[in-house]
Write a protein that holds these residues in place. Structure first.
Motif, short mmCIF file in Angstrom:
data_model
loop_
_atom_site.label_atom_id
_atom_site.label_comp_id
_atom_site.label_asym_id
_atom_site.label_seq_id
_atom_site.Cartn_x
_atom_site.Cartn_y
_atom_site.Cartn_z
N VAL A 53 -26.69 3.19 9.14
CA VAL A 53 -26.85 3.88 10.42
C VAL A 53 -25.78 4.96 10.58
O VAL A 53 -26.08 6.09 11.01
N GLN A 54 -24.55 4.67 10.22
CA GLN A 54 -23.48 5.65 10.36
C GLN A 54 -23.70 6.85 9.44
O GLN A 54 -23.48 8.00 9.85
N THR A 111 -24.15 -11.61 7.15
CA THR A 111 -22.97 -10.78 7.37
C THR A 111 -23.02 -9.54 6.49
O THR A 111 -22.79 -8.42 6.96
N ARG A 112 -23.35 -9.73 5.23
CA ARG A 112 -23.44 -8.60 4.30
C ARG A 112 -24.56 -7.66 4.71
O ARG A 112 -24.40 -6.43 4.70
N LEU A 158 -26.45 -2.52 6.99
CA LEU A 158 -27.24 -1.83 8.01
C LEU A 158 -26.36 -0.91 8.84
O LEU A 158 -26.72 0.24 9.11
N SER A 159 -25.21 -1.40 9.24
CA SER A 159 -24.29 -0.59 10.03
C SER A 159 -23.83 0.65 9.25
O SER A 159 -23.78 1.75 9.79
N SER A 160 -23.54 0.47 7.97
CA SER A 160 -23.14 1.61 7.13
C SER A 160 -24.27 2.63 7.02
O SER A 160 -24.04 3.84 7.10
N GLY A 208 -25.81 -7.20 7.70
CA GLY A 208 -25.40 -6.49 8.90
C GLY A 208 -24.44 -5.35 8.59
O GLY A 208 -24.54 -4.27 9.17
N GLY A 209 -23.53 -5.58 7.68
CA GLY A 209 -22.59 -4.53 7.27
C GLY A 209 -23.30 -3.37 6.59
O GLY A 209 -22.99 -2.20 6.85
#
Length: 75
Positions: A18-19, A8-9, A14-16, A11-12
C-alpha cells in the motif's frame, strides 16, 4: 486466505504494498500535472475511473446467493 501463523507477515507485506502504491501514485500524478497541466491530468484520471467501472461491470460476475443464505445474514 493465509494460515494464522502467517498473518503478521501477510499484514506487513500488505502494508508495504500500500505504501509503495501511494508513493508511485503521487509521483505519477505529479508528473502528469507537470507535463499535461491540471485539467488534462484530471480528465485522464476520470477516464481511468470510467474504464475501471466498465471493466468491473463487464468482467466481474458475482455468484448467485441462495435465498436461505440471505435470510440469515442479519441485514
Amino acid at each position: 486466505m493465509v494460515p494464522p501463523e502467517e498473518l503478521t507477515r501477510a499484514g506487513g507485506l500488505l502494508s508495504s504494498a500500500v505504501q509503495v502504491a501511494l508513493l508511485l501514485g503521487f509521483l505519477t500524478g505529479g508528473l502528469l500535472v507537470a507535463r499535461l497541466g491540471a485539467p488534462l491530468a484530471l480528465l485522464l484520471d476520470g477516464l481511468t475511473y470510467l474504464f475501471s467501472a466498465l471493466a468491473v461491470a463487464v468482467w466481474v460476475k458475482l455468484p448467485e446467493v441462495a435465498p436461505a443464505q440471505r435470510e440469515g445474514a442479519g441485514y
